[in-house]
Write an enzyme that holds these catalytic residues in place. Sequence first.
Site, PDB file in Angstrom:
ATOM      1  N   ASP A 100      20.110  20.820 -60.394  1.00  0.00           N
ATOM      2  CA  ASP A 100      21.607  20.723 -61.101  1.00  0.00           C
ATOM      3  C   ASP A 100      22.458  20.625 -59.824  1.00  0.00           C
ATOM      4  O   ASP A 100      22.610  21.586 -58.896  1.00  0.00           O
ATOM      5  CB  ASP A 100      21.743  21.655 -61.986  1.00  0.00           C
ATOM      6  CG  ASP A 100      22.839  21.274 -63.108  1.00  0.00           C
ATOM      7  OD1 ASP A 100      23.641  20.531 -62.733  1.00  0.00           O
ATOM      8  OD2 ASP A 100      22.654  21.506 -64.072  1.00  0.00           O
ATOM      9  N   ASP A 202      26.448  17.523 -62.145  1.00  0.00           N
ATOM     10  CA  ASP A 202      27.303  18.028 -63.065  1.00  0.00           C
ATOM     11  C   ASP A 202      28.767  17.256 -63.181  1.00  0.00           C
ATOM     12  O   ASP A 202      29.215  16.786 -61.968  1.00  0.00           O
ATOM     13  CB  ASP A 202      27.525  19.430 -62.653  1.00  0.00           C
ATOM     14  CG  ASP A 202      28.581  20.269 -63.567  1.00  0.00           C
ATOM     15  OD1 ASP A 202      27.838  20.494 -64.367  1.00  0.00           O
ATOM     16  OD2 ASP A 202      29.587  20.935 -63.335  1.00  0.00           O
ATOM     17  N   GLU A 265      26.044  13.603 -65.450  1.00  0.00           N
ATOM     18  CA  GLU A 265      26.541  14.225 -66.912  1.00  0.00           C
ATOM     19  C   GLU A 265      27.913  13.532 -66.937  1.00  0.00           C
ATOM     20  O   GLU A 265      28.814  13.799 -66.309  1.00  0.00           O
ATOM     21  CB  GLU A 265      26.655  15.647 -66.546  1.00  0.00           C
ATOM     22  CG  GLU A 265      27.256  16.325 -67.929  1.00  0.00           C
ATOM     23  CD  GLU A 265      28.134  17.698 -68.084  1.00  0.00           C
ATOM     24  OE1 GLU A 265      28.026  18.301 -68.878  1.00  0.00           O
ATOM     25  OE2 GLU A 265      28.561  17.913 -66.662  1.00  0.00           O
ATOM     26  N   HIS A 327      22.604  23.105 -72.876  1.00  0.00           N
ATOM     27  CA  HIS A 327      23.353  24.490 -72.651  1.00  0.00           C
ATOM     28  C   HIS A 327      24.773  24.589 -73.009  1.00  0.00           C
ATOM     29  O   HIS A 327      25.360  25.562 -73.329  1.00  0.00           O
ATOM     30  CB  HIS A 327      23.166  25.022 -71.517  1.00  0.00           C
ATOM     31  CG  HIS A 327      23.751  24.377 -70.512  1.00  0.00           C
ATOM     32  ND1 HIS A 327      23.326  22.942 -70.262  1.00  0.00           N
ATOM     33  CD2 HIS A 327      24.834  24.601 -69.558  1.00  0.00           C
ATOM     34  CE1 HIS A 327      24.328  22.588 -69.058  1.00  0.00           C
ATOM     35  NE2 HIS A 327      24.992  23.575 -68.773  1.00  0.00           N
ATOM     36  N   ASP A 328      25.442  23.447 -73.253  1.00  0.00           N
ATOM     37  CA  ASP A 328      26.759  23.180 -73.849  1.00  0.00           C
ATOM     38  C   ASP A 328      27.235  23.168 -75.158  1.00  0.00           C
ATOM     39  O   ASP A 328      28.341  23.113 -75.406  1.00  0.00           O
ATOM     40  CB  ASP A 328      27.512  22.218 -72.860  1.00  0.00           C
ATOM     41  CG  ASP A 328      27.481  22.585 -71.102  1.00  0.00           C
ATOM     42  OD1 ASP A 328      27.551  23.758 -70.970  1.00  0.00           O
ATOM     43  OD2 ASP A 328      27.423  21.649 -70.618  1.00  0.00           O
TER      44      ASP A 328
HETATM   45  C1  NOJ Z   1      29.193  21.191 -67.149  1.00  0.00           C
HETATM   46  C2  NOJ Z   1      28.022  22.135 -67.551  1.00  0.00           C
HETATM   47  O1  NOJ Z   1      27.020  21.591 -67.977  1.00  0.00           O
HETATM   48  C3  NOJ Z   1      28.753  23.438 -67.772  1.00  0.00           C
HETATM   49  O2  NOJ Z   1      27.880  24.188 -68.309  1.00  0.00           O
HETATM   50  C4  NOJ Z   1      29.717  23.893 -66.796  1.00  0.00           C
HETATM   51  O3  NOJ Z   1      30.363  25.136 -67.359  1.00  0.00           O
HETATM   52  C5  NOJ Z   1      30.694  22.812 -66.424  1.00  0.00           C
HETATM   53  N1  NOJ Z   1      30.149  21.529 -66.225  1.00  0.00           N
HETATM   54  C6  NOJ Z   1      31.648  23.196 -65.190  1.00  0.00           C
HETATM   55  O4  NOJ Z   1      30.183  23.114 -64.065  1.00  0.00           O
END
Ligand code: NOJ
Length: 529
Positions: A100, A202, A265, A327-328
């Site tokens: 990542d 990210d 992402e 995970h979000d």
């Molecule tokens: C996306 C990530 O998936 C998330 O978990 C993170 O808090 C934010 N970007 C900031 O890096």
Amino acid sequence: MPGAHHWWQSAVIYQIYPRSFQDSNGDGVGDLPGITRRLDYLQELGVDAIWLSPIFPSPMADFGYDVADYVGVDPLFGTMADFDQLLQEAHARGLRVLLDLVPNHSSDEHPWFVQSRSSRDNPYRDWYIWRDPAPDGGPPNNWLSNFGGPAWRFDEATGQYYLHLFDPKQPDLNWRNPAVRQAIYDAMRFWYRKGVDGFRVDVIWMLIKHADFPDNPPDPDWTPEMMPGQRLRRLYDQGQPEVHQVIREMRAVNDEFPERVLIGEIYMPVEELVAYYGPALDEVHLPFNFNLVTLREWGALVVRDLVDRYEATLPDGAWPNWVLGNHDQPRIASRVGHPLARLAQMLLLSLRGTPTLYYGDELGMEDVPIPPERVVDPQGLRMPGFSRDPQRSPMLWERGPGAGFSSGEPWLPLAADYATRNVAAQRADGRSMLSFTRRLLELRRASMALSLGSYRPLNSGDRHVYAYLREHGGERMLVALNFGGEPCAVELGVTARGRIQASTSMDRDGEVDLGALELRPHEGLLIRV
Ligand code: NOJ
């Protein structure tokens, strides 16, 4: 897909949140030796690649998404030797490893930022985004942090504000500065030289901000259930045209190494998302397609509409991809319930394009309620109700203490149903979600139609049923998904016979007449025609 293809086109990616997968030293937090120990499981599951959420040294203000050293391993997760071993053992099993990359911001404890904030004329000053206060002394503009509150933090020492689109401990790097770009590219090269197979990048669409920092306008569609940060339309702090040039540069670095995959992402509707493949397919290989994750209503017509719009809008030669969870986001089983989660799994693993599976979804893991005093996610701490802790709870391996995840106290509570919902129990049950997922992965791996074949939607004669054909050479696979809660007779207008390869409840096989196909409530069938 005629002729040769890239490994990542036929691959299934499995996302591991390292804190939560397997602890090996009893500190309650997952680590790299733990992941290595579970590689056999992943091989047996039948995935092709693992993507590890950040493992780099970090103060863990955002659990690793605040990087303090782009070319190291956080001691919490192990050592560089542990990483090398993980990589080697994964490769020995034919599993690829993706890392990542978090280039939009670093930790405020990264030496670059420590330098940057030390004085206005420090050589690193321009590595971050510093602005004078507004005439009234307030923040330079109205931009909001994704974690709530203003996106600017005043720094007494030098009398300016710095930008943080996330936590104040995650200052945004200045991607208009070529030195910043080179520093991150060097980190990519470091991991690529080790043999890492790709990066998930990210918030890649946020790297460049509008050069003039205009205020974002209010979003008239915002409602109080939505995140506070969405009150404004994100016109100027993300998705700027110049970001594409930067992504092309990053891709060129990626392509210095053979067969590495670059995944971005990017939360966007499909029509806008596809721009991130690049005009000459020279940006990311896979702009993560989260549209199944963000779907509000889960039904045959909406899902078909989404898939068909995506397929129609993909540029020539661009390879699709699908994601159901990460995970979000709340877990799929919690979003749609177990019967539809099985249907969704069949969908994910039979659509055209690279699927990404979130750890634990193969067990039907649910979001775990976290008592307020145990919330640790910075997003949840700042914005109660939006915590991401529930979807990050530890992987459930067995019914014993700590669910086999840890011999210590897990950093987040275990799911209450872990004594029954765990790998060992589901492995022994031929109809479990795990057995079902394994079956789908096995079929996908053995079938060119499923892994690389074409996609054609079929009219099913029922508004609750979504059906499609996957085809490659002479091989044809038919998928019929009943999103409705009633049994139904599907009218596909075909007379052929087929053989059931998988059913969502793992209790149907044998031959069927495609002209008289019956589906039970929430049932999906995968049929070889
Ligand atoms: C996306 C990530 O998936 C998330 O978990 C993170 O808090 C934010 N970007 C900031 O890096």
